[in-house]
Design an enzyme around this catalytic site. Structure first.
Site, PDB file in Angstrom:
ATOM      1  N   SER A   9     -35.034 -33.122   0.801  1.00 25.77           N
ATOM      2  CA  SER A   9     -34.222 -32.539  -0.273  1.00 25.77           C
ATOM      3  C   SER A   9     -32.753 -32.730   0.056  1.00 25.77           C
ATOM      4  CB  SER A   9     -34.522 -31.051  -0.415  1.00 25.77           C
ATOM      5  OG  SER A   9     -33.475 -30.454  -1.146  1.00 25.77           O
ATOM      6  N   HIS A  34     -35.849 -36.097  -2.850  1.00 27.50           N
ATOM      7  CA  HIS A  34     -35.963 -34.874  -3.667  1.00 27.50           C
ATOM      8  C   HIS A  34     -34.568 -34.424  -4.080  1.00 27.50           C
ATOM      9  CE1 HIS A  34     -38.111 -31.309  -5.130  1.00 27.50           C
ATOM     10  NE2 HIS A  34     -37.101 -30.592  -4.667  1.00 27.50           N
ATOM     11  N   ASP A  36     -32.442 -31.704  -6.192  1.00 30.51           N
ATOM     12  CA  ASP A  36     -32.499 -30.355  -6.759  1.00 30.51           C
ATOM     13  C   ASP A  36     -31.379 -30.120  -7.767  1.00 30.51           C
ATOM     14  OD1 ASP A  36     -34.725 -29.011  -5.444  1.00 30.51           O
ATOM     15  OD2 ASP A  36     -33.609 -29.396  -3.596  1.00 30.51           O
ATOM     16  N   MET A  38     -29.659 -27.411 -10.197  1.00 35.03           N
ATOM     17  CA  MET A  38     -29.545 -25.967 -10.442  1.00 35.03           C
ATOM     18  C   MET A  38     -28.400 -25.704 -11.402  1.00 35.03           C
ATOM     19  SD  MET A  38     -30.034 -24.550  -6.592  1.00 35.03           S
ATOM     20  CE  MET A  38     -31.331 -25.183  -5.513  1.00 35.03           C
ATOM     21  N   HIS A  68     -36.041 -32.269  -9.412  1.00 32.80           N
ATOM     22  CA  HIS A  68     -36.593 -30.923  -9.574  1.00 32.80           C
ATOM     23  C   HIS A  68     -35.602 -30.118 -10.408  1.00 32.80           C
ATOM     24  CE1 HIS A  68     -37.606 -26.879  -7.321  1.00 32.80           C
ATOM     25  NE2 HIS A  68     -37.873 -26.829  -8.611  1.00 32.80           N
ATOM     26  N   MET A  70     -34.213 -27.027 -12.020  1.00 37.57           N
ATOM     27  CA  MET A  70     -34.198 -25.555 -12.050  1.00 37.57           C
ATOM     28  C   MET A  70     -33.145 -25.175 -13.075  1.00 37.57           C
ATOM     29  SD  MET A  70     -34.509 -25.114  -7.947  1.00 37.57           S
ATOM     30  CE  MET A  70     -34.010 -26.816  -7.685  1.00 37.57           C
ATOM     31  N   MET A 139     -43.607 -23.882  -5.329  1.00 36.59           N
ATOM     32  CA  MET A 139     -42.469 -23.370  -4.559  1.00 36.59           C
ATOM     33  C   MET A 139     -43.003 -22.455  -3.470  1.00 36.59           C
ATOM     34  SD  MET A 139     -39.825 -24.753  -5.895  1.00 36.59           S
ATOM     35  CE  MET A 139     -38.695 -23.962  -4.747  1.00 36.59           C
ATOM     36  N   GLY A 144     -33.456 -21.785  -5.561  1.00 36.40           N
ATOM     37  CA  GLY A 144     -32.029 -21.504  -5.618  1.00 36.40           C
ATOM     38  C   GLY A 144     -31.268 -21.912  -4.364  1.00 36.40           C
ATOM     39  N   PHE A 145     -31.929 -21.885  -3.227  1.00 32.68           N
ATOM     40  CA  PHE A 145     -31.222 -22.143  -1.974  1.00 32.68           C
ATOM     41  C   PHE A 145     -32.112 -22.871  -0.973  1.00 32.68           C
ATOM     42  CE2 PHE A 145     -29.627 -18.359  -4.028  1.00 32.68           C
ATOM     43  CZ  PHE A 145     -28.275 -18.640  -4.119  1.00 32.68           C
ATOM     44  N   GLY A 146     -31.486 -23.673  -0.153  1.00 33.37           N
ATOM     45  CA  GLY A 146     -32.186 -24.279   0.968  1.00 33.37           C
ATOM     46  C   GLY A 146     -32.216 -23.302   2.138  1.00 33.37           C
ATOM     47  N   GLY A 147     -32.982 -23.652   3.151  1.00 30.00           N
ATOM     48  CA  GLY A 147     -32.950 -22.903   4.402  1.00 30.00           C
ATOM     49  C   GLY A 147     -33.659 -21.560   4.394  1.00 30.00           C
ATOM     50  N   ASP A 177     -42.567 -27.126  -1.775  1.00 28.76           N
ATOM     51  CA  ASP A 177     -41.103 -27.144  -1.640  1.00 28.76           C
ATOM     52  C   ASP A 177     -40.596 -25.807  -1.116  1.00 28.76           C
ATOM     53  OD1 ASP A 177     -38.383 -27.529  -1.953  1.00 28.76           O
ATOM     54  OD2 ASP A 177     -38.441 -27.761  -4.133  1.00 28.76           O
ATOM     55  N   GLY A 179     -39.004 -24.271   2.963  1.00 30.83           N
ATOM     56  CA  GLY A 179     -39.361 -23.781   4.294  1.00 30.83           C
ATOM     57  C   GLY A 179     -40.380 -24.633   5.031  1.00 30.83           C
ATOM     58  N   GLY A 199     -35.745 -29.859   3.273  1.00 31.77           N
ATOM     59  CA  GLY A 199     -34.292 -30.010   3.210  1.00 31.77           C
ATOM     60  C   GLY A 199     -33.661 -29.732   4.545  1.00 31.77           C
ATOM     61  N   SER A 200     -33.519 -28.444   4.874  1.00 32.91           N
ATOM     62  CA  SER A 200     -32.805 -28.088   6.106  1.00 32.91           C
ATOM     63  C   SER A 200     -33.513 -28.606   7.350  1.00 32.91           C
ATOM     64  CB  SER A 200     -32.619 -26.573   6.179  1.00 32.91           C
ATOM     65  OG  SER A 200     -33.841 -25.914   5.958  1.00 32.91           O
TER      66      SER A 200
HETATM   67  C1  DX5 Z   1     -34.903 -24.663  -3.368  1.00 35.57           C
HETATM   68  C2  DX5 Z   1     -35.060 -26.156  -3.504  1.00 35.57           C
HETATM   69  C3  DX5 Z   1     -35.581 -26.848  -2.331  1.00 35.57           C
HETATM   70  C4  DX5 Z   1     -34.739 -26.715  -1.086  1.00 35.57           C
HETATM   71  C5  DX5 Z   1     -35.661 -26.744   0.085  1.00 35.57           C
HETATM   72  O1  DX5 Z   1     -34.664 -24.107  -4.617  1.00 35.57           O
HETATM   73  O2  DX5 Z   1     -35.937 -26.441  -4.587  1.00 35.57           O
HETATM   74  O3  DX5 Z   1     -35.864 -28.205  -2.601  1.00 35.57           O
HETATM   75  O4  DX5 Z   1     -33.781 -27.709  -0.927  1.00 35.57           O
HETATM   76  O5  DX5 Z   1     -34.914 -26.536   1.222  1.00 35.57           O
HETATM   77  P1  DX5 Z   1     -35.598 -26.146   2.586  1.00 35.57           P
HETATM   78  O6  DX5 Z   1     -36.513 -27.259   2.967  1.00 35.57           O
HETATM   79  O7  DX5 Z   1     -34.421 -25.996   3.500  1.00 35.57           O
HETATM   80  O8  DX5 Z   1     -36.344 -24.853   2.373  1.00 35.57           O
HETATM   81 ZN    ZN Z   2     -36.649 -28.532  -4.871  1.00 38.78          ZN
END
Ligand code: DX5
Ligand code: ZN
Length: 226
Positions: A9, A34, A36, A38, A68, A70, A139, A144-147, A177, A179, A199-200
């Site tokens: 991501s 990927h 994202d 938003m 993706h 959102m 999901m 909304g957020f990575g990590g 998607d 964690g 992602g992270s």
């Molecule tokens: C969250 C995103 C994810 C996010 C995943 O809303 O859809 O794609 O980037 O990030 P990690 O892998 O860090 O949880």
């Molecule tokens: Zn995503």
């Protein structure tokens, strides 16, 4: 062994040098990108739009781009992303009024169409449109957020989604998607996922290749869904 796809991501990439980041992660062994999107409305965050997708294509990215969405409403942006070079486009069913129509308009433009389910959302919206789906995305965090931390009940839900897909007899991929990293990817695969967004775990590591290799090693150990 199923054909597993790893989808970094870019939400966790360095946006100041996005083209190079995508090149590096693909050279490190990633399969798809990927992306994202938003809108600060459907989710409390704001990211990137179709112009950035087009810019990656112009930069020379040929790998599939997995958009993706959102966002709400969905249809106009889905079309804009199809025109901007997206390969896969997914959206959240509660973000559009007419799920069936939105899926069709994505496919009509030659893209793979997917539905995304939040952690607490039932899979029911997929039931009558299985023939219009190329993938289901679960999901494993709130969007909304990575990590964020992987929500463990996703494992049960993956099994349920995998069962629905098997029963349909259709070649629908099952993506997860949030964690996901080398520490849990094997369990996630054993629950039925075949496509893994991270992602992270990838962009936060010093060597993308090392993480992706560690993920593939874990996937090679995964038994099929029980
Ligand atoms: C969250 C995103 C994810 C996010 C995943 O809303 O859809 O794609 O980037 O990030 P990690 O892998 O860090 O949880
Ligand atoms: Zn995503």
């Amino acid at each position: 062994m199923p054909d597993f796809l790893i989808a970094p991501s870019i939400l966790s990439a360095n946006f100041a040098r996005l083209g190079a980041e995508v090149d590096t992660v693909l050279a490190a062994g990633a399969d798809i990108v990927h992306f994202d999107v938003m809108d600060n409305h459907y989710v409390p965050n704001l990211t990137i739009g179709p112009m950035v997708c087009r810019a990656l294509r112009h930069h020379g990215v040929t790998a599939p781009i997995d958009v993706h969405l959102m966002v709400t409403p969905v249809d106009e942006l889905a079309i804009a992303f199809a025109d901007a070079g997206a390969s896969w486009i997914s959206f959240h069913p509660e973000a559009t009024h007419h799920v069936d129509r939105t899926l069709s308009l994505i496919r009509e433009r030659g893209c793979k169409a997917g539905l995304v389910f939040n952690p607490a959302t039932s899979l029911e919206a997929a039931r009558y449109v299985m023939d219009k789906l190329d993938f289901i995305l679960l999901m494993s965090v709130n969007p909304g957020f990575g990590g964020q931390k992987f929500i463990p009940s996703t494992l049960l839900k993956l099994r349920e989604a995998r069962r629905m897909i098997e029963e349909s007899g259709l070649p629908i991929r099952l993506e997860v998607d949030g964690g996901v990293g080398a520490g849990n990817i094997r369990a996630v695969a054993e629950a039925g996922a075949d496509t893994f967004v991270a992602g992270s775990a990838i962009f936060g590591a010093p060597s993308y290749a090392e993480v992706i290799t560690a993920m593939r090693e874990q996937l090679a150990l995964a038994a099929g869904p029980a």
